[in-house]
Design a protein around this motif. Structure first.
Motif, PDB file in Angstrom:
ATOM      1  N   THR A 112       0.878  -1.160   0.000  1.00 57.07           N
ATOM      2  CA  THR A 112       0.000   0.000   0.000  1.00 57.07           C
ATOM      3  C   THR A 112       0.915   1.209   0.000  1.00 57.07           C
ATOM      4  OG1 THR A 112      -1.680  -1.202   1.250  1.00 57.07           O
ATOM      5  CG2 THR A 112      -1.825   1.211   1.270  1.00 57.07           C
ATOM      6  N   VAL A 113       0.851   2.024  -1.058  1.00 59.02           N
ATOM      7  CA  VAL A 113       1.758   3.165  -1.204  1.00 59.02           C
ATOM      8  C   VAL A 113       0.950   4.454  -1.117  1.00 59.02           C
ATOM      9  CG1 VAL A 113       3.457   4.311  -2.675  1.00 59.02           C
ATOM     10  CG2 VAL A 113       3.302   1.803  -2.655  1.00 59.02           C
ATOM     11  N   VAL A 114       1.350   5.310  -0.181  1.00 60.43           N
ATOM     12  CA  VAL A 114       0.706   6.607  -0.003  1.00 60.43           C
ATOM     13  C   VAL A 114       1.635   7.664  -0.591  1.00 60.43           C
ATOM     14  CG1 VAL A 114      -0.274   8.239   1.656  1.00 60.43           C
ATOM     15  CG2 VAL A 114      -0.325   5.779   2.149  1.00 60.43           C
ATOM     16  N   THR A 115       1.094   8.521  -1.448  1.00 54.85           N
ATOM     17  CA  THR A 115       1.850   9.636  -2.019  1.00 54.85           C
ATOM     18  C   THR A 115       1.257  10.920  -1.471  1.00 54.85           C
ATOM     19  OG1 THR A 115       2.282   8.383  -4.032  1.00 54.85           O
ATOM     20  CG2 THR A 115       2.599  10.771  -4.151  1.00 54.85           C
ATOM     21  N   ALA A 116       2.108  11.736  -0.868  1.00 59.67           N
ATOM     22  CA  ALA A 116       1.651  12.987  -0.267  1.00 59.67           C
ATOM     23  C   ALA A 116       1.145  13.941  -1.340  1.00 59.67           C
ATOM     24  CB  ALA A 116       2.803  13.640   0.512  1.00 59.67           C
ATOM     25  N   GLU A 117       0.434  14.955  -0.896  1.00 63.32           N
ATOM     26  CA  GLU A 117      -0.110  15.975  -1.785  1.00 63.32           C
ATOM     27  C   GLU A 117       0.986  16.633  -2.627  1.00 63.32           C
ATOM     28  OE1 GLU A 117      -3.275  19.552  -1.067  1.00 63.32           O
ATOM     29  OE2 GLU A 117      -1.535  19.516   0.259  1.00 63.32           O
ATOM     30  N   ASP A 118       2.225  16.698  -2.087  1.00 65.38           N
ATOM     31  CA  ASP A 118       3.326  17.329  -2.827  1.00 65.38           C
ATOM     32  C   ASP A 118       3.776  16.508  -4.037  1.00 65.38           C
ATOM     33  OD1 ASP A 118       4.957  15.281  -1.780  1.00 65.38           O
ATOM     34  OD2 ASP A 118       6.082  16.621  -0.460  1.00 65.38           O
ATOM     35  N   GLY A 119       3.295  15.256  -4.145  1.00 58.73           N
ATOM     36  CA  GLY A 119       3.642  14.410  -5.273  1.00 58.73           C
ATOM     37  C   GLY A 119       5.036  13.825  -5.208  1.00 58.73           C
ATOM     38  N   ILE A 120       5.768  14.101  -4.141  1.00 57.58           N
ATOM     39  CA  ILE A 120       7.158  13.656  -4.003  1.00 57.58           C
ATOM     40  C   ILE A 120       7.310  12.651  -2.866  1.00 57.58           C
ATOM     41  CG2 ILE A 120       9.507  14.422  -3.479  1.00 57.58           C
ATOM     42  CD1 ILE A 120       8.644  17.185  -4.654  1.00 57.58           C
ATOM     43  N   THR A 121       6.756  12.972  -1.722  1.00 57.78           N
ATOM     44  CA  THR A 121       6.927  12.166  -0.517  1.00 57.78           C
ATOM     45  C   THR A 121       6.020  10.937  -0.568  1.00 57.78           C
ATOM     46  OG1 THR A 121       7.318  14.235   0.673  1.00 57.78           O
ATOM     47  CG2 THR A 121       6.948  12.259   2.000  1.00 57.78           C
ATOM     48  N   THR A 122       6.600   9.754  -0.311  1.00 54.52           N
ATOM     49  CA  THR A 122       5.816   8.518  -0.301  1.00 54.52           C
ATOM     50  C   THR A 122       6.110   7.710   0.955  1.00 54.52           C
ATOM     51  OG1 THR A 122       7.477   7.243  -1.502  1.00 54.52           O
ATOM     52  CG2 THR A 122       5.785   8.337  -2.825  1.00 54.52           C
ATOM     53  N   GLN A 123       5.170   6.850   1.308  1.00 56.14           N
ATOM     54  CA  GLN A 123       5.334   5.895   2.405  1.00 56.14           C
ATOM     55  C   GLN A 123       4.715   4.592   1.930  1.00 56.14           C
ATOM     56  OE1 GLN A 123       6.691   5.970   5.672  1.00 56.14           O
ATOM     57  NE2 GLN A 123       6.221   3.806   5.611  1.00 56.14           N
ATOM     58  N   THR A 124       5.463   3.484   2.076  1.00 53.58           N
ATOM     59  CA  THR A 124       4.962   2.169   1.684  1.00 53.58           C
ATOM     60  C   THR A 124       4.684   1.340   2.926  1.00 53.58           C
ATOM     61  OG1 THR A 124       6.214   2.236  -0.383  1.00 53.58           O
ATOM     62  CG2 THR A 124       5.472   0.060   0.371  1.00 53.58           C
ATOM     63  N   TYR A 125       3.493   0.758   2.959  1.00 53.31           N
ATOM     64  CA  TYR A 125       3.097  -0.165   4.023  1.00 53.31           C
ATOM     65  C   TYR A 125       2.953  -1.544   3.368  1.00 53.31           C
ATOM     66  CZ  TYR A 125       1.825   4.074   6.595  1.00 53.31           C
ATOM     67  OH  TYR A 125       1.841   5.290   7.226  1.00 53.31           O
ATOM     68  N   GLY A 126       3.768  -2.500   3.793  1.00 57.84           N
ATOM     69  CA  GLY A 126       3.704  -3.856   3.255  1.00 57.84           C
ATOM     70  C   GLY A 126       2.891  -4.759   4.160  1.00 57.84           C
ATOM     71  N   THR A 127       2.033  -5.567   3.558  1.00 57.10           N
ATOM     72  CA  THR A 127       1.233  -6.527   4.313  1.00 57.10           C
ATOM     73  C   THR A 127       1.474  -7.910   3.718  1.00 57.10           C
ATOM     74  OG1 THR A 127      -0.469  -4.835   4.658  1.00 57.10           O
ATOM     75  CG2 THR A 127      -1.088  -7.123   5.091  1.00 57.10           C
ATOM     76  N   THR A 128       2.116  -8.783   4.495  1.00 60.30           N
ATOM     77  CA  THR A 128       2.345 -10.146   4.028  1.00 60.30           C
ATOM     78  C   THR A 128       1.196 -11.011   4.522  1.00 60.30           C
ATOM     79  OG1 THR A 128       4.732  -9.849   4.017  1.00 60.30           O
ATOM     80  CG2 THR A 128       3.923 -12.112   4.040  1.00 60.30           C
ATOM     81  N   VAL A 129       0.393 -11.488   3.566  1.00 63.58           N
ATOM     82  CA  VAL A 129      -0.782 -12.308   3.880  1.00 63.58           C
ATOM     83  C   VAL A 129      -0.438 -13.756   3.565  1.00 63.58           C
ATOM     84  CG1 VAL A 129      -3.217 -12.729   3.384  1.00 63.58           C
ATOM     85  CG2 VAL A 129      -2.313 -10.394   3.294  1.00 63.58           C
ATOM     86  N   THR A 130      -0.636 -14.624   4.542  1.00 69.09           N
ATOM     87  CA  THR A 130      -0.404 -16.061   4.354  1.00 69.09           C
ATOM     88  C   THR A 130      -1.748 -16.766   4.310  1.00 69.09           C
ATOM     89  OG1 THR A 130       1.709 -15.942   5.513  1.00 69.09           O
ATOM     90  CG2 THR A 130       0.701 -18.126   5.294  1.00 69.09           C
ATOM     91  N   ARG A 131      -1.996 -17.422   3.170  1.00 60.78           N
ATOM     92  CA  ARG A 131      -3.207 -18.240   3.017  1.00 60.78           C
ATOM     93  C   ARG A 131      -2.832 -19.670   3.373  1.00 60.78           C
ATOM     94  NH1 ARG A 131      -6.393 -19.849  -2.522  1.00 60.78           N
ATOM     95  NH2 ARG A 131      -8.129 -20.945  -1.515  1.00 60.78           N
ATOM     96  N   LEU A 132      -3.526 -20.229   4.362  1.00 55.28           N
ATOM     97  CA  LEU A 132      -3.228 -21.574   4.835  1.00 55.28           C
ATOM     98  C   LEU A 132      -3.672 -22.626   3.820  1.00 55.28           C
ATOM     99  CD1 LEU A 132      -4.324 -21.192   8.558  1.00 55.28           C
ATOM    100  CD2 LEU A 132      -2.002 -21.123   7.616  1.00 55.28           C
ATOM    101  N   PRO A 133      -3.012 -23.785   3.828  1.00 51.12           N
ATOM    102  CA  PRO A 133      -3.447 -24.874   2.940  1.00 51.12           C
ATOM    103  C   PRO A 133      -4.771 -25.454   3.429  1.00 51.12           C
ATOM    104  CG  PRO A 133      -1.631 -25.599   4.321  1.00 51.12           C
ATOM    105  CD  PRO A 133      -1.818 -24.140   4.597  1.00 51.12           C
ATOM    106  N   GLU A 134      -5.406 -26.224   2.560  1.00 52.91           N
ATOM    107  CA  GLU A 134      -6.690 -26.816   2.910  1.00 52.91           C
ATOM    108  C   GLU A 134      -6.550 -27.830   4.036  1.00 52.91           C
ATOM    109  OE1 GLU A 134     -10.595 -28.645   0.667  1.00 52.91           O
ATOM    110  OE2 GLU A 134      -8.730 -28.475  -0.431  1.00 52.91           O
TER     111      GLU A 134
END
Length: 146
Positions: A112-134
């Motif tokens: 998930t990448v947020v870009t500030a109103e200035d169009g330059i500053t960014t922050q990335t939030y990573g989410t690692t999702v693990t789907r379990l086997p059946e």
């Protein structure tokens, strides 16, 4: 080009021109610089729970979902209304869920990448999702996790 200006600050200026015929002063003019706030206030996973709990200063999260969950959506809310956000590369409105993101068995990191109103500053939030086997197969008592 002006440098060293603070974000979200109003500045006043007046143009003055001088030549052989005298000096002319323009009107007092103002402008406000754009925000550099690229933070989220919330990030909600449609199925599962983020670990640790969301905090705008934490950049990476983990989540585990059951096998029956074949896709998830993330709902990001920006701290500043002028910021823009993408989830897995697709634009998303602040406070709205992303499109469903397909999951295979195993782990997948969704950025998930947020870009500030200035169009330059960014922050990335990573989410690692693990789907379990059946189902799980254990060959011995030593295979069973504690």
């Amino acid at each position: 080009m002006l440098e060293g200006l603070l974000p979200e600050t109003s500045y006043h200026y007046r143009v003055t021109a001088t030549n052989a015929n005298g000096t002319t002063h323009g009107e007092d003019t103002t402008f406000t610089t754009l925000s550099n706030n690229a933070k989220l206030t919330t990030l909600v996973l449609g199925d599962g729970t983020l670990v640790p709990d969301f905090d705008s200063l934490t950049a990476h999260y983990l989540a585990t979902v059951p096998h029956a969950t074949s896709a998830v959506a993330l709902t990001p809310t920006t701290e500043h209304p002028g910021a823009s956000v993408t989830v897995d590369g697709s634009p998303v409105s602040s406070g709205a869920p992303s499109d469903l993101i397909p999951l295979e068995v195993g782990s997948r990191t969704i950025d998930t990448v947020v870009t500030a109103e200035d169009g330059i500053t960014t922050q990335t939030y990573g989410t690692t999702v693990t789907r379990l086997p059946e189902s799980f197969v254990f060959n011995s008592a030593g295979d069973i996790p504690v």
